[in-house]
Design a protein around this motif. Structure first.
Motif, PDB file in Angstrom:
ATOM      1  N   PHE A 109       0.831  -1.208   0.000  1.00 31.05           N
ATOM      2  CA  PHE A 109       0.000   0.000   0.000  1.00 31.05           C
ATOM      3  C   PHE A 109       0.868   1.261   0.000  1.00 31.05           C
ATOM      4  O   PHE A 109       0.536   2.277  -0.648  1.00 31.05           O
ATOM      5  N   PHE A 110       1.965   1.157   0.740  1.00 31.77           N
ATOM      6  CA  PHE A 110       2.875   2.294   0.782  1.00 31.77           C
ATOM      7  C   PHE A 110       3.408   2.596  -0.619  1.00 31.77           C
ATOM      8  O   PHE A 110       3.422   3.751  -1.065  1.00 31.77           O
ATOM      9  N   PHE A 111       3.834   1.504  -1.262  1.00 33.02           N
ATOM     10  CA  PHE A 111       4.402   1.726  -2.607  1.00 33.02           C
ATOM     11  C   PHE A 111       3.330   2.139  -3.615  1.00 33.02           C
ATOM     12  O   PHE A 111       3.598   2.938  -4.516  1.00 33.02           O
ATOM     13  N   PHE A 112       2.102   1.595  -3.443  1.00 36.05           N
ATOM     14  CA  PHE A 112       1.073   1.916  -4.427  1.00 36.05           C
ATOM     15  C   PHE A 112       0.283   3.183  -4.089  1.00 36.05           C
ATOM     16  O   PHE A 112      -0.417   3.725  -4.941  1.00 36.05           O
ATOM     17  N   PHE A 113       0.430   3.806  -2.873  1.00 41.21           N
ATOM     18  CA  PHE A 113      -0.374   4.977  -2.535  1.00 41.21           C
ATOM     19  C   PHE A 113       0.502   6.177  -2.130  1.00 41.21           C
ATOM     20  O   PHE A 113       0.446   7.243  -2.746  1.00 41.21           O
ATOM     21  N   PHE A 114       1.287   5.917  -1.104  1.00 37.94           N
ATOM     22  CA  PHE A 114       2.059   7.066  -0.604  1.00 37.94           C
ATOM     23  C   PHE A 114       3.145   7.516  -1.595  1.00 37.94           C
ATOM     24  O   PHE A 114       3.389   8.724  -1.749  1.00 37.94           O
ATOM     25  N   VAL A 115       3.804   6.592  -2.210  1.00 37.66           N
ATOM     26  CA  VAL A 115       4.869   6.996  -3.162  1.00 37.66           C
ATOM     27  C   VAL A 115       4.278   7.768  -4.340  1.00 37.66           C
ATOM     28  O   VAL A 115       4.753   8.883  -4.700  1.00 37.66           O
ATOM     29  N   PRO A 116       3.201   7.260  -4.997  1.00 34.42           N
ATOM     30  CA  PRO A 116       2.622   8.058  -6.087  1.00 34.42           C
ATOM     31  C   PRO A 116       2.058   9.387  -5.599  1.00 34.42           C
ATOM     32  O   PRO A 116       2.136  10.414  -6.279  1.00 34.42           O
ATOM     33  N   THR A 117       1.471   9.346  -4.363  1.00 32.82           N
ATOM     34  CA  THR A 117       0.906  10.591  -3.819  1.00 32.82           C
ATOM     35  C   THR A 117       2.022  11.620  -3.581  1.00 32.82           C
ATOM     36  O   THR A 117       1.892  12.836  -3.886  1.00 32.82           O
ATOM     37  N   ALA A 118       3.127  11.127  -2.991  1.00 30.66           N
ATOM     38  CA  ALA A 118       4.267  12.042  -2.767  1.00 30.66           C
ATOM     39  C   ALA A 118       4.796  12.582  -4.112  1.00 30.66           C
ATOM     40  O   ALA A 118       5.180  13.778  -4.228  1.00 30.66           O
ATOM     41  N   GLY A 119       4.814  11.732  -5.130  1.00 30.10           N
ATOM     42  CA  GLY A 119       5.263  12.174  -6.458  1.00 30.10           C
ATOM     43  C   GLY A 119       4.329  13.242  -7.025  1.00 30.10           C
ATOM     44  O   GLY A 119       4.775  14.243  -7.619  1.00 30.10           O
ATOM     45  N   LEU A 120       3.023  13.050  -6.861  1.00 26.55           N
ATOM     46  CA  LEU A 120       2.055  14.029  -7.346  1.00 26.55           C
ATOM     47  C   LEU A 120       2.218  15.371  -6.598  1.00 26.55           C
ATOM     48  O   LEU A 120       2.121  16.468  -7.190  1.00 26.55           O
ATOM     49  N   VAL A 121       2.431  15.232  -5.242  1.00 26.14           N
ATOM     50  CA  VAL A 121       2.603  16.464  -4.455  1.00 26.14           C
ATOM     51  C   VAL A 121       3.869  17.194  -4.931  1.00 26.14           C
ATOM     52  O   VAL A 121       3.876  18.424  -5.092  1.00 26.14           O
ATOM     53  N   TYR A 122       4.902  16.411  -5.146  1.00 26.21           N
ATOM     54  CA  TYR A 122       6.161  17.024  -5.615  1.00 26.21           C
ATOM     55  C   TYR A 122       5.938  17.718  -6.953  1.00 26.21           C
ATOM     56  O   TYR A 122       6.330  18.866  -7.156  1.00 26.21           O
ATOM     57  N   PHE A 123       5.354  17.020  -7.884  1.00 27.03           N
ATOM     58  CA  PHE A 123       5.114  17.658  -9.210  1.00 27.03           C
ATOM     59  C   PHE A 123       4.117  18.813  -9.122  1.00 27.03           C
ATOM     60  O   PHE A 123       4.191  19.783  -9.860  1.00 27.03           O
ATOM     61  N   GLY A 124       3.171  18.678  -8.169  1.00 29.52           N
ATOM     62  CA  GLY A 124       2.177  19.764  -8.001  1.00 29.52           C
ATOM     63  C   GLY A 124       2.837  21.015  -7.486  1.00 29.52           C
ATOM     64  O   GLY A 124       2.505  22.130  -7.907  1.00 29.52           O
ATOM     65  N   ILE A 125       3.776  20.839  -6.527  1.00 31.59           N
ATOM     66  CA  ILE A 125       4.457  21.984  -5.990  1.00 31.59           C
ATOM     67  C   ILE A 125       5.419  22.541  -7.047  1.00 31.59           C
ATOM     68  O   ILE A 125       5.529  23.765  -7.240  1.00 31.59           O
ATOM     69  N   THR A 126       6.115  21.684  -7.711  1.00 34.62           N
ATOM     70  CA  THR A 126       7.122  22.098  -8.687  1.00 34.62           C
ATOM     71  C   THR A 126       6.457  22.815  -9.850  1.00 34.62           C
ATOM     72  O   THR A 126       6.947  23.878 -10.319  1.00 34.62           O
ATOM     73  N   TYR A 127       5.395  22.286 -10.272  1.00 32.29           N
ATOM     74  CA  TYR A 127       4.741  22.865 -11.470  1.00 32.29           C
ATOM     75  C   TYR A 127       3.473  23.659 -11.117  1.00 32.29           C
ATOM     76  O   TYR A 127       2.662  23.969 -11.966  1.00 32.29           O
ATOM     77  N   ASP A 128       3.331  23.915  -9.816  1.00 37.67           N
ATOM     78  CA  ASP A 128       2.262  24.758  -9.328  1.00 37.67           C
ATOM     79  C   ASP A 128       0.905  24.213  -9.783  1.00 37.67           C
ATOM     80  O   ASP A 128       0.086  24.918 -10.356  1.00 37.67           O
ATOM     81  N   LEU A 129       0.777  22.995  -9.500  1.00 38.28           N
ATOM     82  CA  LEU A 129      -0.500  22.354  -9.854  1.00 38.28           C
ATOM     83  C   LEU A 129      -1.461  22.357  -8.680  1.00 38.28           C
ATOM     84  O   LEU A 129      -2.609  21.954  -8.806  1.00 38.28           O
TER      85      LEU A 129
END
Length: 855
Positions: free
Chosen positions: A26-46
């Motif tokens: 669950f960690f690999f399938f939820f938190f890692v993608p979520t952290a990636g989305l947050v990172y890209f959201g912050i980086t690209y102001d999403l």
């Protein structure tokens, strides 16, 4: 990549539970993608997109929902894994259980592996069971198609060896109720040591423990087993074996023994459970077949019993009856020969073949004799020291010199006593081909022996009755001879000896009669007609002389020698003496002769023969005595006839009858007063006539005259009382009176008057003379009886009437050929007369002349 996965599994997944692995996934399938989305959201102001929170909220909600669903699924998998693991642990029969390490999926896989292993083992066991069941079914099917009990046991042994992977085995059946030995019913792999139909001692065999304990006996090592402690026998191969009892419905009938030569491993006790159904099916089928065979055998027995009983009730007798019974026995029990052996009562040291039935060539025949000494088999049977004996022909030949069969083989012989109420002296010997053990057939033979004993007794009774009937017929014949008209002594004796020869079946016989002090040969018979016969014996000489002197019978057999045997007399040189019987002939307390018989053809003489011969001798004595009496009677009758014939010339017949009757009864004739009619006839001129004719012619003429006139008197019932020279006095009414006495006297007078012409025309005419008579008749009282003294007596009459008839004769004298009678006679007569009254009177009595009968 594989090293990476291995490293990942070792560091991240090893020793983690299914929930830990689920959280990690669950960690690999939820938190890692979520952290990636947050990172890209912050980086690209999403993150400024107002729909982004909604997206993340939805993503987080659905992720938690998926996580819970996966948790629920994994909970079910975990519970299923635990349940399967527990079942796998319970089914692990070989000790291997499911793995306890790893997660639930690994434990589930391990559990499925354990179940699979168990199923494989169960399948192998099931296939093994199917194989056993197929063998059991094959044996069961075979039991339905075969009728041979031994064949069933052979198949049972083969299938038992197949099931247990053995190569040595045997089936032993218990022999008899006594359980003294086993009989080998089937054997495999034992070569020459144990053969079918062989025997194994019960006490020395280990198989007896399976019988006694009624349970399977498993031996791992016989040499180390403390129950036995004996060395193994080489023909059994391995030291381990199984002994399984064969149980029928009522009892144990045998033992199945199994061993191996190829390997020395011990037997698994579970094999007993495999073998028991096989043995049970075979035992059941074997017992059924045995019962069926027993039923068929019992039916044959019953049929034979019925047939034998019917024969005993039939008209058959003698050897025909015994042979018929033996044939019925042979229909049930196939034998080579059956012999009925009988010990003779008078020869206890020998036994005779009374009857036999041989189905094969035999060396003995009916009537042969054999030696029986004390202690031999037949002697023990006869003395009831043994109820039955199982032996062979060699021993029979050795002990009794009895060669039975014609071949050189050794045959089995069963000896069964023929039991009777009197103890019996008979034996049934049954000869079989080869070795035959006693069994149910032996029980049947014992019963058949009792029937044969009854048949023998029936034959003996029949023969005894026939013999008694023959003896009675002989005695009747002797009685017929006794009552015969000849009474010829010699014929009586000859007929008697002929009957003795037939009845007693003897070789020779002789009858002596006592004359003074010696025995004289009277009659005899001999099988050799040329042999000389003895003529005379002195009293006390030889057996006949001894019997005659003592008046007692004597029986002598060869086994009972006697010093009284006198060879020259009791037998001739060519007659071999075996036995003799001599009895006296006694009449009125004295010995009148002896009868001796020699050598009974079939056997020796016995008490019955002595009784029979004594009875015949008694009858013959009576016959001889009666013959002598008859001859004496004939002589006396002849003498009496001579005396009667002579005295009738002088004494009236009636008087003579009374005299003879009185001499026989002791009564005497007494004098009596009776009314008689007297007739007197007289010749006229007799004196001149006798001078003219001379004495000889005168006597001849007188005899002729008296014969004619006396015959007329007798014709009319009168008697001639006395002759008076030239006339006679006749009486009518003595010694027997009747109302016709007067009539008879007058009729006689008239006939005399008429008969005178006959004699005048006859002898008197030849002599040239003419006879004239005068007849006087008077009736009156007289004394009649024996008048005289002891040395001379006459039957006559006295009284006035006698004198009156003579005075009347004087009155008739002047009137030739006239008949005068008195008034007394006229009153006494009943017939009508032609008469005239005379002038003369006899005192006060009137007189008449008779002219004839009035018509």
């Amino acid at each position: 990549m594989k090293p990476f996965y291995a490293w990942l599994h070792r560091w991240l997944l090893k020793n983690r539970s299914l929930y830990g692995k689920l959280n990690l996934v669950f960690f690999f399938f939820f938190f890692v993608p979520t952290a990636g989305l947050v990172y890209f959201g912050i980086t690209y102001d999403l993150l400024g997109d107002r729909n982004l929170p909604i997206f993340f909220a939805a993503l987080l909600g659905f992720s938690f929902l998926g996580l819970n669903l996966l948790r629920k699924l994994f909970d079910d998998i975990s519970q299923f894994s635990k349940k399967i693991s527990r079942k796998a642990q319970a089914l692990s029969l070989d000790g291997s259980a499911a793995r306890e390490d790893g997660d639930e999926l690994h434990r589930l896989v391990s559990a499925f592996g354990a179940v699979d292993s168990h199923l494989a083992r169960s399948l192998a066991a099931l296939q093994h069971k199917i194989h056993h069941i197929s063998i059991l079914k094959e044996l069961s099917d075979f039991c339905h198609i075969t009728a041979d009990p031994l064949e069933i046991l052979q198949v049972l042994l083969e299938r038992a060896l197949e099931v247990t992977q053995s190569d040595v085995g045997s089936i032993l059946l218990i022999d008899g109720i006594a359980r003294k030995r086993f009989t080998v019913a089937a054997a495999i792999g034992l070569d020459a040591w144990v053969k079918p139909n062989g025997h194994v001692d019960f006490e020395s065999s280990i198989a007896k423990y399976a019988v006694l304990n009624k349970s399977a006996l498993i031996v791992d090592d016989i040499e180390r087993d403390p129950r036995f402690g004996r060395s193994n026998r080489e023909h059994y191969g391995a030291k381990a074996f199984i002994c399984l009892p064969i149980k029928a419905s009522r009892d144990i009938i045998g033992v199945l023994s199994i061993s191996r030569k190829s390997m020395d491993a011990a037997y698994d006790p579970e094999l007993v459970q495999v073998l028991e159904p096989l043995v049970a099916v075979a035992a059941f089928a074997h017992e059924n077949l045995q019962l069926c065979a027993q039923r068929r055998r019992d039916e044959r027995y019953c049929h034979a019993f019925t047939a034998i009983l019917a024969l005993l009730q039939s008209s058959l007798h003698g050897g025909e009856l015994l042979r018929a019974c033996l044939n019925e026995v042979h229909a049930v029990v196939a034998f080579n020969a059956a012999l009925i052996l009988c010990r003779e009562r008078n020869r206890p040291d020998t036994i005779m073949v009374h009857e036999m039935l041989a189905k094969a060539p035999a060396l003995i025949a009916v009537g042969d004799h054999f030696v029986v000494t004390e202690g031999t088999m037949i002697d023990r049977i006869l003395r009831r020291k043994s109820p039955a004996i199982h032996t062979d022909t060699d021993q029979m030949a050795e002990e009794h010199r009895m060669e039975i069969m014609g071949d050189e083989q050794t045959h089995t012989v069963w000896l069964v006593p023929l039991k009777k109420d009197d103890g019996g002296n008979d034996v049934l010997a049954v000869v079989f081909d080869g070795a035959v053990a006693p069994g149910q057939d032996f029980v049947f033979l014992e019963w058949a022996a009792s029937c044969l004993a009854s048949a023998l007794e029936r034959n003996r009774l029949h023969d005894a009755v026939a013999k008694r009937n023959q003896e009675l017929d002989s005695i009747k014949q002797i009685g017929g001879i006794l009552a015969s008209s000849t009474f010829d002594v010699q014929q009586v004796l000859k007929s008697t000896m002929d009957m003795i020869r037939v009845i007693m079946n003897v070789e020779a016989g002789v009858l002596y009669l006592v004359k003074a002090d010696v025995l004289e040969f009277a009659v005899g018979f001999d099988s050799d007609a040329q042999r000389p016969k003895p003529n005379q014996l002195k009293m006390g000489q030889g057996i006949p002389g001894h019997v005659a002197a003592r008046g007692e019978s004597m029986l002598v057999n060869l086994s009972h020698a006697t010093k009284l045997l006198y060879p020259r007399i009791d037998m001739s040189q060519s007659l071999t003496f075996r036995s003799t019987l001599c009895v006296p002939m006694i009449s009125q307390g004295r010995v009148i002769g002896v009868i001796q018989v020699i050598n009974k053809n079939e056997s020796d003489f016995g008490a019955n023969d002595e009784d029979l011969l004594q009875s015949i001798a008694s009858s013959v004595s009576i016959a001889v005595e009666n013959a002598h009496l008859y001859q004496e009677t004939l002589s006396m009758a002849e003498t009496e006839r001579g005396i009667r014939s002579m005295f009738q010339k002088f004494v009236p017949k009636e008087v003579l009858e009374n005299i003879l009757l009185g001499s026989q009864t002791g009564a005497t004739l007494t004098e009596e007063l009776k009314t008689l009619t007297l007739l007197n006839i007289d010749l006229r001129g007799f004196s001149k006539l006798s001078i003219t004719l001379g004495p000889q012619k005168t006597v001849a003429l007188l005899n002729a005259f008296f014969s004619l006139m006396g015959g007329i008197v007798f014709k009319y019932g009168g008697i001639v009382d006395k002759y008076l020279g030239d006339g006679f006095l006749a009486l009518f009414g003595a010694p027997i009176s009747s109302t016709a006495d007067a009539d008879n006297a007058l009729k006689a007078a008239l006939e005399m008057q008429t008969a005178l012409e006959t004699i005048n025309n006859g002898l008197a005419g030849e002599m040239c003379v003419t006879l004239e008579i005068g007849i006087s008749v008077h009736t009156g009282e007289v004394v009649v009886g024996n008048i005289g003294f002891d040395m001379k007596m006459d039957y006559t009459v006295i009284g006035d009437a006698v004198n009156a008839v003579f005075r009347l004769q004087d009155l008739v004298r002047p009137f030739p050929n006239s008949i005068f009678f008195s008034a007394n006679t006229l009153r006494a007569t009943r017939m009508k007369l032609s008469h005239i009254q005379l002038d003369e009177r006899l005192g006060d009595v009137a007189l008449y002349e008779l002219l004839g009968k009035s018509h």
